[in-house]
Design an enzyme around this catalytic site. Structure first.
Site, PDB file in Angstrom:
ATOM      1  N   GLY A  12     128.211  45.179 -75.610  1.00 58.96           N
ATOM      2  CA  GLY A  12     126.813  45.610 -75.656  1.00 58.96           C
ATOM      3  C   GLY A  12     125.826  44.682 -74.976  1.00 58.96           C
ATOM      4  O   GLY A  12     124.644  44.676 -75.324  1.00 58.96           O
ATOM      5  N   SER A  13     126.272  43.914 -73.982  1.00 55.58           N
ATOM      6  CA  SER A  13     125.300  43.038 -73.314  1.00 55.58           C
ATOM      7  C   SER A  13     124.294  43.861 -72.504  1.00 55.58           C
ATOM      8  O   SER A  13     123.138  43.473 -72.370  1.00 55.58           O
ATOM      9  CB  SER A  13     126.004  41.996 -72.432  1.00 55.58           C
ATOM     10  OG  SER A  13     126.607  42.598 -71.327  1.00 55.58           O
ATOM     11  N   ASN A  14     124.708  45.011 -71.997  1.00 53.21           N
ATOM     12  CA  ASN A  14     123.744  45.885 -71.303  1.00 53.21           C
ATOM     13  C   ASN A  14     122.745  46.485 -72.279  1.00 53.21           C
ATOM     14  O   ASN A  14     121.565  46.620 -71.959  1.00 53.21           O
ATOM     15  CB  ASN A  14     124.478  46.995 -70.539  1.00 53.21           C
ATOM     16  CG  ASN A  14     124.945  46.515 -69.178  1.00 53.21           C
ATOM     17  OD1 ASN A  14     124.141  46.269 -68.287  1.00 53.21           O
ATOM     18  ND2 ASN A  14     126.246  46.347 -69.039  1.00 53.21           N
ATOM     19  N   ILE A  95     131.936  61.766 -70.758  1.00 50.86           N
ATOM     20  CA  ILE A  95     130.893  62.452 -71.518  1.00 50.86           C
ATOM     21  C   ILE A  95     131.130  63.961 -71.410  1.00 50.86           C
ATOM     22  O   ILE A  95     131.511  64.489 -70.373  1.00 50.86           O
ATOM     23  CB  ILE A  95     129.483  62.006 -71.060  1.00 50.86           C
ATOM     24  CG1 ILE A  95     128.433  62.318 -72.102  1.00 50.86           C
ATOM     25  CG2 ILE A  95     129.095  62.515 -69.717  1.00 50.86           C
ATOM     26  CD1 ILE A  95     128.315  61.270 -73.142  1.00 50.86           C
ATOM     27  N   ASN A 109     124.603  56.228 -66.282  1.00 51.17           N
ATOM     28  CA  ASN A 109     125.777  55.386 -66.535  1.00 51.17           C
ATOM     29  C   ASN A 109     125.673  54.141 -65.661  1.00 51.17           C
ATOM     30  O   ASN A 109     125.123  54.195 -64.560  1.00 51.17           O
ATOM     31  CB  ASN A 109     127.060  56.142 -66.194  1.00 51.17           C
ATOM     32  CG  ASN A 109     128.305  55.310 -66.456  1.00 51.17           C
ATOM     33  OD1 ASN A 109     128.405  54.639 -67.499  1.00 51.17           O
ATOM     34  ND2 ASN A 109     129.244  55.298 -65.535  1.00 51.17           N
ATOM     35  N   HIS A 111     128.041  51.280 -63.733  1.00 52.37           N
ATOM     36  CA  HIS A 111     129.419  51.041 -63.306  1.00 52.37           C
ATOM     37  C   HIS A 111     129.500  49.659 -62.663  1.00 52.37           C
ATOM     38  O   HIS A 111     128.642  49.297 -61.851  1.00 52.37           O
ATOM     39  CB  HIS A 111     129.847  52.124 -62.315  1.00 52.37           C
ATOM     40  CG  HIS A 111     131.278  52.009 -61.921  1.00 52.37           C
ATOM     41  ND1 HIS A 111     132.310  52.411 -62.746  1.00 52.37           N
ATOM     42  CD2 HIS A 111     131.864  51.494 -60.817  1.00 52.37           C
ATOM     43  CE1 HIS A 111     133.461  52.163 -62.158  1.00 52.37           C
ATOM     44  NE2 HIS A 111     133.220  51.595 -60.978  1.00 52.37           N
ATOM     45  N   ASP A 152     132.108  58.645 -62.375  1.00 57.77           N
ATOM     46  CA  ASP A 152     131.444  57.788 -61.382  1.00 57.77           C
ATOM     47  C   ASP A 152     131.018  58.481 -60.093  1.00 57.77           C
ATOM     48  O   ASP A 152     130.996  57.850 -59.035  1.00 57.77           O
ATOM     49  CB  ASP A 152     132.362  56.596 -61.024  1.00 57.77           C
ATOM     50  CG  ASP A 152     132.870  55.873 -62.256  1.00 57.77           C
ATOM     51  OD1 ASP A 152     132.077  55.723 -63.203  1.00 57.77           O
ATOM     52  OD2 ASP A 152     134.037  55.474 -62.275  1.00 57.77           O
ATOM     53  N   GLU A 181     124.065  43.741 -63.441  1.00 56.42           N
ATOM     54  CA  GLU A 181     123.890  44.927 -64.296  1.00 56.42           C
ATOM     55  C   GLU A 181     122.662  44.773 -65.197  1.00 56.42           C
ATOM     56  O   GLU A 181     121.875  45.699 -65.357  1.00 56.42           O
ATOM     57  CB  GLU A 181     125.130  45.138 -65.176  1.00 56.42           C
ATOM     58  CG  GLU A 181     126.361  45.561 -64.415  1.00 56.42           C
ATOM     59  CD  GLU A 181     127.534  45.871 -65.339  1.00 56.42           C
ATOM     60  OE1 GLU A 181     127.339  46.404 -66.441  1.00 56.42           O
ATOM     61  OE2 GLU A 181     128.672  45.569 -64.950  1.00 56.42           O
TER      62      GLU A 181
END
Ligand code: GAR
Length: 199
Positions: A12-14, A95, A109, A111, A152, A181
């Site tokens: 969960g760093s994003n 999804i 999303n 990537h 993607d 990111e």
């Protein structure tokens, strides 16, 4: 204020970068995370959500008889939270069609490579960085794109390059890409809000 929901399977760093961006940065006054959904009980992202006082739910595939009922539960939670925009942030599942239909053009999303290179089925997490190093490429990076029914391949919103040197290991590349990111995910969210969601 745009209501964001985050779907994540891991660290969960994003998710944290997005939260920090509306607490202290470029998303201030524009958006807030109202829901975190994880498909993995042990995901650290759930701890982060708790610490940030954000509602979180864990929806595990094994507790549902089929894909349809599993995804239905995700949709129910997204709608109950009045979600405007869904952000996949290290979400390691495809999804579902029904969710894509309801949130058409409102699912992003991230990537960990420069799409369209190093994307597609099986290209996720460390597999991507291993493939980049193996191919001997001089650069990699991060891409934020709209989610669609194929892995993607949705329309690209933002990309950021990072340099890869000959001595870099997949872990080195992962670290550099993750840093990129954390910068571009909030920027991409801002762009989508300003260009697509504001009347
Ligand atoms: C990120 O590098 C993200 O791009 C990748 O998983 C990591 C999650 O990190 N996602 C995929 O590979 C999906 N195809 P985080 O949990 O620290 O945000």
């Amino acid at each position: 204020m745009i209501r964001l929901a985050i779907l994540a399977s891991g660290v969960g760093s994003n998710m944290q970068a997005i939260v920090d961006a509306y607490k202290f940065g470029i998303l201030k006054g524009l958006a807030e995370v109202v829901l975190v959904i994880s498909n993995n009980t042990n995901a650290f992202v759930l701890e982060r959500a708790k610490k940030e006082n954000i509602k979180s739910v864990c929806i595990e595939r094994k507790n549902f008889k089929d894909e349809e009922s599993f995804n239905k539960e995700i949709l129910v939670e997204l709608q109950a939270a009045n979600t405007d925009l869904v952000c996949l942030a290290g979400y390691m599942r495809m999804i579902d069609k029904e969710i894509l239909k309801v949130y058409n053009g409102r699912i992003l999303n991230i990537h960990p490579a420069l799409l369209p290179k190093f994307g597609g089925k099986g290209m996720y997490g460390h597999f991507v960085h291993e493939a980049v190093v193996k191919a001997g490429g001089k650069k990699s990076g991060a891409t934020v794109h709209f989610a669609n029914e194929e892995y993607d391949s949705g329309k690209i919103i933002l990309r950021q390059e990072v340099e890869v040197s000959k001595s870099d290991t997949p872990e080195d590349v992962a670290r550099k890409v993750l840093e990129a990111e954390h910068k571009i995910y909030p920027q991409a969210i801002k762009k989508v809000i300003e260009e697509n969601l504001r009347g």
